[in-house]
Design a protein around this motif. Sequence first.
Motif, PDB file in Angstrom:
ATOM      1  N   TRP A 216       0.854  -1.190   0.000  1.00 28.30           N
ATOM      2  CA  TRP A 216       0.000   0.000   0.000  1.00 28.30           C
ATOM      3  C   TRP A 216       0.891   1.242   0.000  1.00 28.30           C
ATOM      4  O   TRP A 216       1.686   1.443   0.926  1.00 28.30           O
ATOM      5  CB  TRP A 216      -0.895  -0.080   1.227  1.00 28.30           C
ATOM      6  CG  TRP A 216      -1.679   1.127   1.618  1.00 28.30           C
ATOM      7  CD1 TRP A 216      -2.164   2.120   0.814  1.00 28.30           C
ATOM      8  CD2 TRP A 216      -2.099   1.437   2.960  1.00 28.30           C
ATOM      9  NE1 TRP A 216      -2.861   3.039   1.562  1.00 28.30           N
ATOM     10  CE2 TRP A 216      -2.837   2.642   2.876  1.00 28.30           C
ATOM     11  CE3 TRP A 216      -1.941   0.824   4.189  1.00 28.30           C
ATOM     12  CZ2 TRP A 216      -3.387   3.246   4.007  1.00 28.30           C
ATOM     13  CZ3 TRP A 216      -2.489   1.410   5.311  1.00 28.30           C
ATOM     14  CH2 TRP A 216      -3.213   2.606   5.219  1.00 28.30           C
ATOM     15  N   THR A 217       0.781   2.037  -1.049  1.00 25.25           N
ATOM     16  CA  THR A 217       1.575   3.254  -1.205  1.00 25.25           C
ATOM     17  C   THR A 217       0.634   4.426  -1.492  1.00 25.25           C
ATOM     18  O   THR A 217      -0.560   4.228  -1.770  1.00 25.25           O
ATOM     19  CB  THR A 217       2.575   3.105  -2.361  1.00 25.25           C
ATOM     20  OG1 THR A 217       1.852   3.099  -3.603  1.00 25.25           O
ATOM     21  CG2 THR A 217       3.389   1.824  -2.239  1.00 25.25           C
ATOM     22  N   PRO A 218       1.125   5.659  -1.449  1.00 18.93           N
ATOM     23  CA  PRO A 218       0.256   6.797  -1.755  1.00 18.93           C
ATOM     24  C   PRO A 218      -0.353   6.751  -3.152  1.00 18.93           C
ATOM     25  O   PRO A 218      -1.426   7.326  -3.379  1.00 18.93           O
ATOM     26  CB  PRO A 218       1.191   8.001  -1.600  1.00 18.93           C
ATOM     27  CG  PRO A 218       2.231   7.551  -0.637  1.00 18.93           C
ATOM     28  CD  PRO A 218       2.447   6.096  -0.951  1.00 18.93           C
ATOM     29  N   SER A 219       0.289   6.085  -4.094  1.00 17.10           N
ATOM     30  CA  SER A 219      -0.196   6.092  -5.475  1.00 17.10           C
ATOM     31  C   SER A 219      -1.100   4.919  -5.812  1.00 17.10           C
ATOM     32  O   SER A 219      -1.737   4.914  -6.873  1.00 17.10           O
ATOM     33  CB  SER A 219       0.992   6.098  -6.438  1.00 17.10           C
ATOM     34  OG  SER A 219       1.806   4.953  -6.241  1.00 17.10           O
ATOM     35  N   GLY A 220      -1.184   3.911  -4.942  1.00 12.95           N
ATOM     36  CA  GLY A 220      -2.026   2.759  -5.236  1.00 12.95           C
ATOM     37  C   GLY A 220      -1.688   1.576  -4.352  1.00 12.95           C
ATOM     38  O   GLY A 220      -0.800   1.636  -3.505  1.00 12.95           O
ATOM     39  N   ARG A 232      -3.562  -4.393  -9.246  1.00  5.36           N
ATOM     40  CA  ARG A 232      -3.078  -3.140  -8.686  1.00  5.36           C
ATOM     41  C   ARG A 232      -4.113  -2.056  -8.934  1.00  5.36           C
ATOM     42  O   ARG A 232      -4.788  -2.040  -9.964  1.00  5.36           O
ATOM     43  CB  ARG A 232      -1.712  -2.743  -9.245  1.00  5.36           C
ATOM     44  CG  ARG A 232      -1.665  -2.441 -10.718  1.00  5.36           C
ATOM     45  CD  ARG A 232      -0.284  -1.905 -11.131  1.00  5.36           C
ATOM     46  NE  ARG A 232       0.767  -2.895 -10.924  1.00  5.36           N
ATOM     47  CZ  ARG A 232       2.065  -2.581 -11.009  1.00  5.36           C
ATOM     48  NH1 ARG A 232       2.448  -1.349 -11.289  1.00  5.36           N
ATOM     49  NH2 ARG A 232       2.971  -3.527 -10.845  1.00  5.36           N
ATOM     50  N   ARG A 234      -5.343   2.181  -8.919  1.00  5.47           N
ATOM     51  CA  ARG A 234      -4.818   3.481  -9.329  1.00  5.47           C
ATOM     52  C   ARG A 234      -5.102   4.551  -8.270  1.00  5.47           C
ATOM     53  O   ARG A 234      -4.969   5.752  -8.535  1.00  5.47           O
ATOM     54  CB  ARG A 234      -5.434   3.895 -10.663  1.00  5.47           C
ATOM     55  CG  ARG A 234      -6.947   3.994 -10.649  1.00  5.47           C
ATOM     56  CD  ARG A 234      -7.515   4.318 -12.015  1.00  5.47           C
ATOM     57  NE  ARG A 234      -8.952   4.495 -11.977  1.00  5.47           N
ATOM     58  CZ  ARG A 234      -9.830   3.507 -12.049  1.00  5.47           C
ATOM     59  NH1 ARG A 234      -9.403   2.255 -12.173  1.00  5.47           N
ATOM     60  NH2 ARG A 234     -11.139   3.758 -12.008  1.00  5.47           N
ATOM     61  N   GLN A 235      -5.501   4.138  -7.074  1.00  2.00           N
ATOM     62  CA  GLN A 235      -5.807   5.052  -5.981  1.00  2.00           C
ATOM     63  C   GLN A 235      -5.498   4.340  -4.669  1.00  2.00           C
ATOM     64  O   GLN A 235      -5.299   3.121  -4.642  1.00  2.00           O
ATOM     65  CB  GLN A 235      -7.296   5.449  -6.008  1.00  2.00           C
ATOM     66  CG  GLN A 235      -8.190   4.223  -5.875  1.00  2.00           C
ATOM     67  CD  GLN A 235      -9.671   4.531  -5.885  1.00  2.00           C
ATOM     68  OE1 GLN A 235     -10.098   5.625  -5.516  1.00  2.00           O
ATOM     69  NE2 GLN A 235     -10.477   3.556  -6.309  1.00  2.00           N
ATOM     70  N   ASP A 238      -5.473   7.493   2.148  1.00  2.00           N
ATOM     71  CA  ASP A 238      -4.312   8.203   2.686  1.00  2.00           C
ATOM     72  C   ASP A 238      -4.584   8.597   4.131  1.00  2.00           C
ATOM     73  O   ASP A 238      -4.680   9.773   4.473  1.00  2.00           O
ATOM     74  CB  ASP A 238      -4.005   9.435   1.827  1.00  2.00           C
ATOM     75  CG  ASP A 238      -2.702  10.111   2.232  1.00  2.00           C
ATOM     76  OD1 ASP A 238      -1.998   9.579   3.112  1.00  2.00           O
ATOM     77  OD2 ASP A 238      -2.392  11.182   1.672  1.00  2.00           O
TER      78      ASP A 238
END
Length: 279
Positions: A216-220, A232, A234-235, A238
């Motif tokens: 889990w990262t800020p970009s997806g 994967r 695209r959101q 946060d």
Amino acid sequence: MFRLILGRAQWCGDGVWEDRALGGQRIEFEDHFDGEALDPAKWFAAYLPHWSALKRTRPNYRISDGVLRLFVAEDQGPWCPDLDGDVKVSNLQTGHFSGPLGSARGQHRFREGLVVREEISPQRLYVPHFGRVEMRARARLGPQHLAALWLIGFEEVPEQSGEITLMEVFGTAVGPEETEVVQGIKAITDPALEDELNEVRLPLRAEEWHVYGMDWTPSGVRFFVDGAETFRTRQAPDYPMQLMLNFYELPGEDPAGEGWFDVDYVRGFAPESGSGSEV
């Protein structure tokens, strides 16, 4: 120092998980269920009790030989019969937040008009904000069963209510040689998210051990089964989220039969730089 290869990921000891694509990550949560009892510093043994009551939402489970088994007992009642019908659930979660008695503030508002029925102090046992989570598990599922590991927003801010579905397997989607696994994101009431789910049929037997994971990262969010990427997004949410480890018995005309959800371990890894868990 040792090295264990699982797909592309490599456990290198010293609390660090390495992957050529992800970089190093350190363990910040780990449970191998090696003791005789559940660790209360890691798990809150109830299911959204603020919308119902603690006594109704306690799970049935046992720990033996390093394996946690969640199940629904024959005499177990629905967790919230007037609002969620005959749904029964045994659940462990790594946090809890709700407002004062009679308020509408609480995690996972699954329908309109909810109010807090039992006031419970907040608990931040493991509430990550980005990182990797993985679980080794197996399940015997009848048609009315559901096994899942989700992350839900801790939800001190009501809009921070999204869900990451790390794995969700319905008994109706289990075949003798293939199983459909649901992974992705549910917006719930978060206006910044949209539902983004993937149903992938994999050549695996649900009753055998498999490793389900996500990064889990800020970009997806990237999802994995047995080390292979399966989806994967695209959101990504946060904000801090907690783990929800569930075994459900859903309403149906026929008896549910024997079912269980076995977990060998759950691990959480924080990126070596950036956000980690909040405790």
